[in-house]
Design an enzyme around this catalytic site. Sequence first.
Site, short mmCIF file in Angstrom:
data_model
loop_
_atom_site.label_atom_id
_atom_site.label_comp_id
_atom_site.label_asym_id
_atom_site.label_seq_id
_atom_site.Cartn_x
_atom_site.Cartn_y
_atom_site.Cartn_z
N ALA A 282 0.81 -1.19 -0.07
CA ALA A 282 0.07 -0.02 0.10
C ALA A 282 0.99 1.24 0.08
O ALA A 282 0.49 2.27 -0.47
CB ALA A 282 -0.92 0.00 1.27
N CYS A 342 -5.30 -1.12 14.60
CA CYS A 342 -5.73 -2.01 15.64
C CYS A 342 -4.54 -2.27 16.51
O CYS A 342 -4.44 -3.16 17.24
CB CYS A 342 -6.29 -3.32 14.96
SG CYS A 342 -4.85 -3.79 13.75
N1 SAH Z 1 -10.30 -3.84 5.99
C1 SAH Z 1 -10.44 -5.23 5.88
C2 SAH Z 1 -9.57 -5.92 6.81
C3 SAH Z 1 -8.06 -5.27 6.64
S1 SAH Z 1 -7.06 -6.38 7.39
C4 SAH Z 1 -11.74 -5.59 6.08
O1 SAH Z 1 -12.69 -4.71 6.59
O2 SAH Z 1 -12.20 -6.82 6.13
C5 SAH Z 1 -5.35 -5.74 6.89
C6 SAH Z 1 -5.15 -6.29 5.35
O3 SAH Z 1 -3.85 -5.73 5.08
C7 SAH Z 1 -4.74 -7.81 5.09
O4 SAH Z 1 -5.83 -8.28 4.07
C8 SAH Z 1 -3.32 -7.89 4.54
O5 SAH Z 1 -3.21 -8.68 3.41
C9 SAH Z 1 -3.29 -6.42 4.12
N2 SAH Z 1 -2.01 -6.03 4.12
C10 SAH Z 1 -1.04 -6.20 5.07
N3 SAH Z 1 0.42 -5.42 4.82
C11 SAH Z 1 -0.03 -4.78 3.54
C12 SAH Z 1 0.83 -3.94 2.84
N4 SAH Z 1 1.98 -3.60 3.14
N5 SAH Z 1 0.12 -3.21 1.90
C13 SAH Z 1 -1.08 -3.56 1.57
N6 SAH Z 1 -1.75 -4.55 2.15
C14 SAH Z 1 -1.22 -5.20 3.35
#
Ligand code: SAH
Length: 398
Positions: A282, A342
Amino acid sequence: MGKLCLKKGREKPVNNHHPWIFSGAISDIVGGEVKPGELVDVVGANGKWLAKAYFNPLSQIQARILSWDPGQTIDEGFWREKLKQAIELRDILQLEPSTTAYRLVNAEADGIPGLVVDKYNTYLVFQALTAGIDQRKEMLVSILAELLSPDGIVERSDVNVRKKEGLSKVTGIRFGASPPGNITVLENGQSFIVDLFRGHKTGLYLDQRENRATVCRSENVAGRELLNVFAYTGGFAVNAAAAGASRIVNIDTSTTMLEGARQNMMLNGWERTHDEYITGDAFLKLRQLRDEGRQFDIAIVDPPKFAQSKGDVPAACRGYKDINMLAMQLLRRNGLLATFSCSGLIDSGLFQKVLFGASIDAGRDVQIMRPLSQAPDHPVLLTFPESSYLKGFFCRVC
Ligand code: SAH
């Protein structure tokens, strides 16, 4: 039963019903060797009885208190009563029938340290986070089976914290039938496919249920372009589609999760060709979008836990600041931002400061409209502030 003696001056948190006793607060263990998971009496430096706890010499949190009542025996009846209490709280919430996936037992916050139980339709999924629970899981499973008559109970004790308790990761069916590979649950009337064996946590991020509904209302998203950062299986995306978002751009590192998001959209009848599913980090992808001059009307930033331990907090804050700065920069004038953390170790005051820093770096004025928190099936116990871990802000970015 062994006796755990506290150091002088360390009684206060115990008397205030905080359930954790750290190794540094303990002066002595008397009554022979106490093995991981065994019960102990907790006594003050003056020898006064304070509580009953289960013990684990391998963990930093050496004891977790189960009862402050000297007359309470920790037998099967004790655990049954605790589980009943937890289930009753969810009855009050009346989540069913529009929601069929929710947390039944929230560990310490439900008076059952180390045990998480989530319900997905007619299946239960549990996590044993401590040796004290791990040793009693057979009994706990049989009580849960008796109280709730589920079709099956799945163990997902595949979390890193078990290492701190000297436990390895385990998963499996502990009662009844194995759920089919994927099951479809309801959240506020929307359908979601869940893999109870491979999904994150126990399958879904149940703690965001209310925030998905609050943020993705039509007055916020209808006809607007939404950036869904850390999309997972599209919890926010499905809600945003239902509320009429014109375009949803999902970002996640996991192709599998984004494929899940796409399937969840289809499952709910949203065949949308203009949405985007971007696999990647991200932090990089938001920079790319910014450099391409892309703009959005609303952004959701729901990252995984950045701070696992105290030492991680400074780096975690830098991460939250950076990702939020980028999200702010990607928003059109008066765009909306729902942003979350979180990390239990970062409280909402600190998170707000981090957002302040992000807003200065982004060159945007940001108004908090509404603080956000975890869904009510993840209750917060006042004597255990650590149980309040999910915080967020719904903001306008001017
Ligand atoms: N918003 C979601 C929950 C997010 S959980 C819901 O409502 O269900 C966090 C997510 O971030 C996970 O799917 C994980 O795969 C992703 N993630 C972890 N590190 C990341 C990064 N550096 N860039 C993009 N996505 C990432």
